[in-house]
Design a protein around this motif. Structure first.
Motif, mmCIF file in Angstrom:
data_model
loop_
_atom_site.group_PDB
_atom_site.id
_atom_site.type_symbol
_atom_site.label_atom_id
_atom_site.label_comp_id
_atom_site.label_asym_id
_atom_site.label_seq_id
_atom_site.Cartn_x
_atom_site.Cartn_y
_atom_site.Cartn_z
ATOM 1 N N PHE A 193 42.497 25.077 45.248
ATOM 2 C CA PHE A 193 43.149 26.156 45.893
ATOM 3 C C PHE A 193 42.096 27.063 46.776
ATOM 4 C CE2 PHE A 193 45.365 25.061 42.280
ATOM 5 C CZ PHE A 193 46.735 24.467 42.658
ATOM 6 N N GLU A 200 52.691 24.001 43.365
ATOM 7 C CA GLU A 200 53.943 24.540 44.125
ATOM 8 C C GLU A 200 54.117 25.886 43.178
ATOM 9 O OE1 GLU A 200 58.846 24.374 44.131
ATOM 10 O OE2 GLU A 200 57.619 22.607 43.562
ATOM 11 N N ASP A 254 51.803 33.758 46.828
ATOM 12 C CA ASP A 254 52.614 34.636 47.848
ATOM 13 C C ASP A 254 53.278 35.843 47.164
ATOM 14 O OD1 ASP A 254 52.117 32.442 49.554
ATOM 15 O OD2 ASP A 254 54.074 31.666 49.361
ATOM 16 N N LYS A 299 51.235 28.272 44.293
ATOM 17 C CA LYS A 299 51.525 28.738 45.868
ATOM 18 C C LYS A 299 52.578 29.948 45.516
ATOM 19 C CE LYS A 299 52.106 28.736 50.520
ATOM 20 N NZ LYS A 299 53.320 29.654 50.498
ATOM 21 N N LYS A 300 53.672 29.869 44.856
ATOM 22 C CA LYS A 300 54.600 31.072 44.958
ATOM 23 C C LYS A 300 54.139 32.089 44.319
ATOM 24 C CE LYS A 300 58.620 27.854 44.579
ATOM 25 N NZ LYS A 300 59.773 27.283 43.920
ATOM 26 N N ILE A 346 46.762 32.413 51.660
ATOM 27 C CA ILE A 346 46.234 31.303 51.712
ATOM 28 C C ILE A 346 45.996 30.888 53.034
ATOM 29 C CG2 ILE A 346 46.502 28.944 50.914
ATOM 30 C CD1 ILE A 346 48.478 29.741 48.590
#
Length: 275
Positions: free
Chosen positions: A184, A249, A256, A252-253, A262
């Motif tokens: 990541f 996933e 955010d 990522k959430k 990112i």
């Protein structure tokens, strides 16, 4: 006619008849003993595969059959030899025939020898997830000539053993605990420690991520437009793909939500205005 039989000396045929009868009896005895020995040797070899669970039954059934036919071949040669048949030419003929068959079946024999080696050294077994011969899937069957896999989209792949043996084999099921490598990236302006904490929170909350060994989260690479983390949670082998396809996933959430950028690749272009 009576004079003919009187002149015929039956005694001269008695030794030949006795010798012929003796050869027949000996041939029968040789066949009986030969079949018994062949059966015992074959059964003993097959019994090894049944006695030890780590040994493959398929291989020992095959070796048992080979041993039986080899013994019977010597038995029939011995029987022919009892009747004065010159077996040297027969052995030579069988050797030539075997060579011709071997040349004609080079591909099949290559797969056979590879299958024997796979069953002896057992780099994988039925039920393992392996990457071999450029294919990935679950091994459903291993025989002397082919390995059969089932893919994740439920296709059957039949791979000749000759294509597998001698190439790299990756057995994903060999160890019970697996590490799942993921990458990541965050922007250079973001706080590295904060990003690491967010990623660790996601891993700690995941039901399949093990606490021991502890997850690994560290900066791996300073790329042109991002700071890249290597993230390696550990899990039971059965949950490998659950981790691989759910954690990205969730990360990522979480990034955010924490307002951590990112980045995506970009290029700065500087233009000079002429006079």
């Amino acid at each position: 006619m009576q004079e003919f039989f009187e002149q015929l000396d039956i005694n001269q045929y008695v030794p030949a008849a006795i010798e012929f009868g003796t050869n027949i009896l000996l041939a029968i005895v040789i066949l009986i003993i030969g079949f018994w020995i062949a059966g015992r040797i074959s059964g003993a070899i097959r019994g090894l595969g049944e006695k030890y669970q780590k040994l493959d039954d398929t291989l020992f059934r095959f070796l048992g059959s080979i041993a039986r036919y080899v013994v019977l071949a010597f038995v029939f040669i011995a029987v022919l030899n009892r009747f004065g048949v010159q077996t040297t030419s027969i052995v030579a003929l069988l050797g030539a025939a075997g060579l011709a068959v071997g040349l004609a079946l080079q591909g099949a024999l290559s797969n056979l020898s590879a299958g024997v080696l796979l069953l002896i050294f057992r780099p994988y077994k039925v039920g393992d997830f392996v990457d071999a011969a450029g294919k990935f899937g679950k091994v459903t069957e291993i025989d002397l000539f082919t390995t059969i896999m089932q893919t994740f989209d439920n296709q059957q792949i039949i791979i000749p053993n000759g294509q597998i043996w001698g190439e790299q084999i990756v057995n994903h099921s060999h160890h019970s605990v697996r590490g799942v490598d993921m990458h990541f990236g965050i922007a250079y302006d973001e706080d590295i420690d904060k990003a690491k904490a967010v990623i660790m929170e996601v891993l700690d909350a995941h039901e399949h991520v093990l606490k021991d060994p502890a997850p690994f989260v560290e900066v791996e690479t300073l790329n042109d437009s991002s700071v890249d983390f290597l993230v390696r949670p550990f899990c039971d082998g059965a949950h490998y793909f659950d981790i691989l396809y759910s954690v990205p996933e969730q990360v990522k959430k979480a990034l955010d939500k924490a307002e951590i950028e990112i980045p995506f690749p970009h290029r700065k272009v500087i233009m000079f205005k002429g006079d």
